[in-house]
Write an enzyme that holds these catalytic residues in place. Structure first.
Site, PDB file in Angstrom:
ATOM      1  N   SER A  33      41.225  44.691  39.049  1.00 47.78           N
ATOM      2  CA  SER A  33      41.293  44.484  40.635  1.00 47.78           C
ATOM      3  C   SER A  33      41.644  46.059  41.727  1.00 47.78           C
ATOM      4  O   SER A  33      41.311  47.091  41.111  1.00 47.78           O
ATOM      5  CB  SER A  33      41.585  43.361  41.032  1.00 47.78           C
ATOM      6  OG  SER A  33      41.043  43.627  42.779  1.00 47.78           O
ATOM      7  N   ASP A  57      35.869  39.587  39.912  1.00 46.74           N
ATOM      8  CA  ASP A  57      37.416  40.116  39.921  1.00 46.74           C
ATOM      9  C   ASP A  57      38.796  38.610  38.739  1.00 46.74           C
ATOM     10  O   ASP A  57      38.539  37.918  39.240  1.00 46.74           O
ATOM     11  CB  ASP A  57      38.463  39.883  41.110  1.00 46.74           C
ATOM     12  CG  ASP A  57      39.627  40.685  41.310  1.00 46.74           C
ATOM     13  OD1 ASP A  57      40.294  40.417  40.376  1.00 46.74           O
ATOM     14  OD2 ASP A  57      39.375  40.876  42.463  1.00 46.74           O
TER      15      ASP A  57
END
EC number: 3.1.1.4
Length: 597
Positions: A83, A417
């Site tokens: 991320s 993610d």
């Protein structure tokens, strides 16, 4: 022509990565000597950065900057991120490792509050014309680029040179296969994890890779049948960093782009010359209709907008005009499905009008900007309705030598993610194929900074992967007032140094105050230059204060890098797809009939 990477047994590194790591080894030995650490063989040291949105991005840059300043980064073989940390890592490589320049540029962006909305919008509009447009495209070009104040046109493959020369550590960027998240939650399946490097993209637990230049292209039965341009780093940053908040919060965030009157003006303004026809400007009316429907399909004004559009079109007497009149009359009683079908039909009709200038001459249709924006808004609306993220072609589709039906039956993948699984990329550096000796894990997560240790320990226990044992009671006690660093070691496997961002060493008794100040969903517009500088400072302090500890652990693994016992690689790769023909390598080959856009 045979591609350089394909579906390969996961018990060995991809050749390009192996060569890069080999080239890095003498650089690592040289760095260790400068740190007064003697070694005959270069230990494999990995630095991990967790997720955490913009907080993680800025803090990770601070960590990388201090590691370089202290001469520690040169002793690192792998850099891996999830991320927000992937944004920082990609910046390191696009700027050739110039951390001073990156840091100054970062401060400048937030001092000047720079972000080019129009350029970002145009990127998103162009992406909406792709077959596989998803919310990841919207998120990448209009949210992530705004957060980090940067559009990055370069590709991941363009970062190969400095990696292949061993100048910088080998980078690994983490993602998760969203279609396999249910399996992850139930069984913590290894094949849920997906990785990107400057050379390849794929499933490390499966040993299934595709060259990064072909990621997103269409494959069938192991053959490349349609080549797509390599996606830029802005798109990949959006894919890697899409777990900002819960679904409701993200959905509202996206819809607010279209609800906000200022936002509407931003969409409509620009170099557009509207028609001077006696009837109203149909192009602007259609865009207004699509945006109103997107934000609230039950908005009473939609019926009025349709009536005005019908009058402007002057289509009352033809077949489409009759259909339009009927649906307008019964609009309030029409199902959501039929409303959506009609809107798609209406847009298709307008598209044909562009191709046939003799039709509806009164429209004087502007065939450029406004039409593109209509398509963009409508495609985004569809993606929100279906909640589609990270849509790319599955390079394993119908591959004859892949036994796992789940992996080869899907034409499309949905990659998101990795923070949805574990907010730090431990699973990508723990497999024995990478032979990691020491892990420096920097946690920038919100909430419990030991949660990633807890989750990783559980994952490793399920799959017989060596990882230091930790007790739940111990983790809970540490979480009450975290220290800046914890050193974890087991009988087998790598030594883990886990660093927490906000801790009693750099924040004293104000840990919670610091956490609230840097929330994960905090928008970049609310980041003042002082907030940026303070975050850089505390993240650097964590490295500086633990320099002696880091050097001590480096010295131990350098003195005996072979101390990590060999483990059963097959056991650690329990989910790996087996080639039904045996242990042979399954390769991709380019078809003789490749279509290109």
């Amino acid at each position: 022509m045979e591609l350089s990477s394909g579906v390969c047994p996961a018990t060995r590194l991809q050749e390009a990565e192996k060569a890069a790591v080999h080239k890095r080894s003498p650089k690592v030995l040289e760095a260790l000597r400068k740190l007064n650490i003697q070694a005959d063989q270069a230990p494999v040291i990995a630095v991990l950065g967790s997720g955490g949105g913009l907080r993680a991005h800025i803090a990770c840059l601070g960590v990388l900057s201090e590691l370089k300043e202290l001469g520690l980064l040169d002793a690192v073989t792998y850099l891996a991120g999830v991320s927000g940390s992937t944004w920082a890592l990609s910046s390191l490589y696009t700027k050739n490792g110039n951390m001073e320049g990156i840091e100054e540029e970062l401060k400048h962006r937030y001092e000047k509050n720079e972000w080019d909305f129009h350029e970002s919008l145009e990127k998103a509009i162009q992406a909406s014309k792709r077959e596989n447009y998803s919310l990841t495209d919207f998120w990448a070009y209009l949210i992530v680029s705004r957060q980090i104040r940067e559009l990055q046109d370069s590709n991941l493959s363009s970062l190969k040179k400095q990696v292949e020369e061993g100048v910088l550590p080998y980078p690994i960027f983490a993602a998760i296969d969203e279609d396999l998240l249910a399996d992850w939650r139930e069984r913590k399946t290894q094949n849920s994890w997906f990785e990107f490097t400057p050379h390849h993209a794929g499933y490390p637990a499966l040993g299934a890779y595709v060259p990064i230049t072909e990621f997103g292209s269409r494959f069938e039965n192991g053959k490349l049948v349609k080549s797509e341009p390599e996606r830029d780093l802005t798109f990949l940053r959006g894919l890697w960093g899409s777990a900002f908040a819960d679904i409701k919060e993200i959905k509202n965030y996206i819809l607010n782009y279209f609800r906000n009157p200022f936002g509407k003006l931003k969409f409509i303004e620009g170099p557009v010359t509207y028609s001077e026809a006696p009837r109203m400007n149909v192009d602007a009316m259609l865009l207004d209709l699509v945006m109103a429907y997107f934000t609230d399909m039950n908005d009473p004004s939609i019926k009025d907008k349709l009536c005005a559009l019908q009058q402007a079109l002057g289509t009352e007497t033809d077949e489409f005009g009759i259909e339009m009149a009927e649906i307008i009359q019964n609009w309030n009683e029409t199902s959501a499905e039929k409303k959506e079908q009609f809107l798609d039909h209406l847009l298709d009709r307008f598209k044909k009008t562009q191709e046939d200038t003799t039709t509806y001459s009164l429209m004087n249709w502007n065939t450029g900007l406004v039409w593109d924006r209509c398509v963009f808004v409508n495609e985004t609306r569809k993606c929100v309705s279906k909640w589609q993220w990270g849509t790319v072609y599955n390079f394993l589709y119908k591959h004859g030598k892949i036994a796992d039906e789940t992996m080869c039956s899907r034409e499309l993948l949905h990659l998101v993610d990795a923070g949805f699984a574990i907010n730090t990329p431990y699973p990508l550096v723990l497999p024995p194929v990478r032979e990691t000796h020491l892990i420096l894990s920097f946690d920038f997560s919100a909430g419990d900074p030991l949660e990633t240790i807890r989750a990783t320990a559980d994952y490793c226990q399920r799959h017989e992967i060596p990882f230091p044992e930790v007790s739940e009671d111990q983790l809970k006690e540490w979480a009450k007032a975290p220290a800046s660093c914890y050193v974890l070691r087991g009988e087998t496997g790598p030594v883990v140094m886990h660093f927490t961002l906000f801790n009693k060493d750099n924040c004293g008794d104000d840990i919670e105050t610091w956490r609230k100040k840097y929330g994960t969903v905090k928008l970049s517009d609310s980041y003042t230059p002082d907030l940026v500088r303070d975050l850089l400072r505390v993240s650097k302090e964590n490295v500086k204060k633990n320099k002696i500890n880091i050097l001590s652990e480096m010295r131990k693994v350098a003195g005996n890098p072979g101390n990590i016992p060999r483990v059963n690689k097959e056991a650690c790769l329990g989910d790996r797809v087996k080639d039904p023909q045996g242990s042979q390598t399954v390769e991709f080959k380019k078809s003789h009939n490749i279509s290109k856009d």
